[in-house]
Scaffold this motif. Structure first.
Motif, mmCIF file in Angstrom:
data_model
loop_
_atom_site.group_PDB
_atom_site.id
_atom_site.type_symbol
_atom_site.label_atom_id
_atom_site.label_comp_id
_atom_site.label_asym_id
_atom_site.label_seq_id
_atom_site.Cartn_x
_atom_site.Cartn_y
_atom_site.Cartn_z
ATOM 1 N N TYR A 53 -16.516 -3.616 -1.651
ATOM 2 C CA TYR A 53 -15.447 -3.636 -3.183
ATOM 3 C C TYR A 53 -14.545 -2.185 -2.427
ATOM 4 O O TYR A 53 -13.262 -1.646 -2.500
ATOM 5 C CB TYR A 53 -16.569 -2.887 -4.277
ATOM 6 N N GLU A 54 -15.476 -1.584 -1.551
ATOM 7 C CA GLU A 54 -14.245 0.353 -1.512
ATOM 8 C C GLU A 54 -13.574 -0.223 -0.324
ATOM 9 O O GLU A 54 -12.361 0.263 -0.305
ATOM 10 C CB GLU A 54 -14.945 0.828 -0.967
ATOM 11 N N ARG A 55 -14.120 -1.128 0.540
ATOM 12 C CA ARG A 55 -13.172 -1.480 1.805
ATOM 13 C C ARG A 55 -12.076 -2.865 1.183
ATOM 14 O O ARG A 55 -10.907 -2.705 1.465
ATOM 15 C CB ARG A 55 -14.016 -2.767 2.650
ATOM 16 N N VAL A 56 -12.143 -3.590 0.019
ATOM 17 C CA VAL A 56 -11.591 -4.627 -0.312
ATOM 18 C C VAL A 56 -10.164 -3.280 -1.036
ATOM 19 O O VAL A 56 -8.819 -3.974 -1.236
ATOM 20 C CB VAL A 56 -11.484 -5.605 -1.490
ATOM 21 N N GLN A 57 -10.662 -2.829 -2.415
ATOM 22 C CA GLN A 57 -10.255 -1.544 -1.900
ATOM 23 C C GLN A 57 -9.203 -0.985 -2.024
ATOM 24 O O GLN A 57 -8.178 -0.654 -2.344
ATOM 25 C CB GLN A 57 -10.785 -0.714 -3.992
ATOM 26 N N ARG A 58 -9.487 -0.434 -0.573
ATOM 27 C CA ARG A 58 -8.469 0.337 0.013
ATOM 28 C C ARG A 58 -7.909 -0.797 0.555
ATOM 29 O O ARG A 58 -6.297 -0.025 1.501
ATOM 30 C CB ARG A 58 -9.313 0.924 1.532
ATOM 31 N N THR A 59 -7.526 -1.608 1.032
ATOM 32 C CA THR A 59 -6.492 -2.702 1.490
ATOM 33 C C THR A 59 -5.908 -3.254 0.360
ATOM 34 O O THR A 59 -4.790 -2.554 0.776
ATOM 35 C CB THR A 59 -7.942 -4.587 1.620
ATOM 36 N N ALA A 60 -6.647 -3.559 -0.572
ATOM 37 C CA ALA A 60 -5.505 -3.902 -1.762
ATOM 38 C C ALA A 60 -5.174 -3.183 -2.435
ATOM 39 O O ALA A 60 -3.162 -3.392 -2.570
ATOM 40 C CB ALA A 60 -5.877 -4.650 -2.954
ATOM 41 N N SER A 61 -4.726 -1.419 -2.166
ATOM 42 C CA SER A 61 -3.654 -0.616 -2.902
ATOM 43 C C SER A 61 -2.755 -0.470 -2.434
ATOM 44 O O SER A 61 -1.838 -0.535 -2.712
ATOM 45 C CB SER A 61 -4.958 0.519 -2.956
ATOM 46 N N PRO A 62 -2.818 -0.190 -1.204
ATOM 47 C CA PRO A 62 -0.936 -0.213 -0.295
ATOM 48 C C PRO A 62 -0.234 -1.554 -0.587
ATOM 49 O O PRO A 62 0.466 -1.522 -1.277
ATOM 50 C CB PRO A 62 -1.359 -0.040 1.004
ATOM 51 N N ILE A 63 -1.061 -2.967 -0.669
ATOM 52 C CA ILE A 63 -0.484 -3.674 -0.799
ATOM 53 C C ILE A 63 0.342 -4.283 -2.831
ATOM 54 O O ILE A 63 1.544 -4.716 -2.933
ATOM 55 C CB ILE A 63 -1.043 -4.987 -0.568
ATOM 56 N N ILE A 64 -0.364 -3.756 -3.574
ATOM 57 C CA ILE A 64 -0.237 -3.306 -5.119
ATOM 58 C C ILE A 64 0.840 -2.622 -5.187
ATOM 59 O O ILE A 64 1.312 -2.877 -6.063
ATOM 60 C CB ILE A 64 -1.204 -3.816 -5.860
#
Length: 69
Positions: A53-64
């Motif tokens: 979850y934390e890895r996905v959040q780190r990946t998705a945040s810049p994209i969002i």
């Protein structure tokens, strides 16, 4: 859930946990019937899920954030 698993493992590690020390909620009742190995496996699964979850959040945040501009 991870904290509850840790608490149950800690209670089992203590020399002789009294009934007052073991919470009486339904979740703890389910954990009480698990073996130590099952609790450790559940803990590992929970830790892995949190890590993903934390890895996905780190990946998705810049994209969002980029799409929001």
């Amino acid at each position: 859930m991870l904290q509850r698993i840790d608490r149950m493992i800690a209670l089992r590690s203590s020399p002789s946990p009294t009934n007052e020390e073991v919470p009486q909620s339904a979740v703890f009742a389910q954990l009480k019937i698990k073996t130590s190995d099952e609790l450790l496996a559940m803990k590992k699964i929970s830790q892995d899920q949190i890590s993903r979850y934390e890895r996905v959040q780190r990946t998705a945040s810049p994209i969002i954030n980029e799409r929001g501009q």
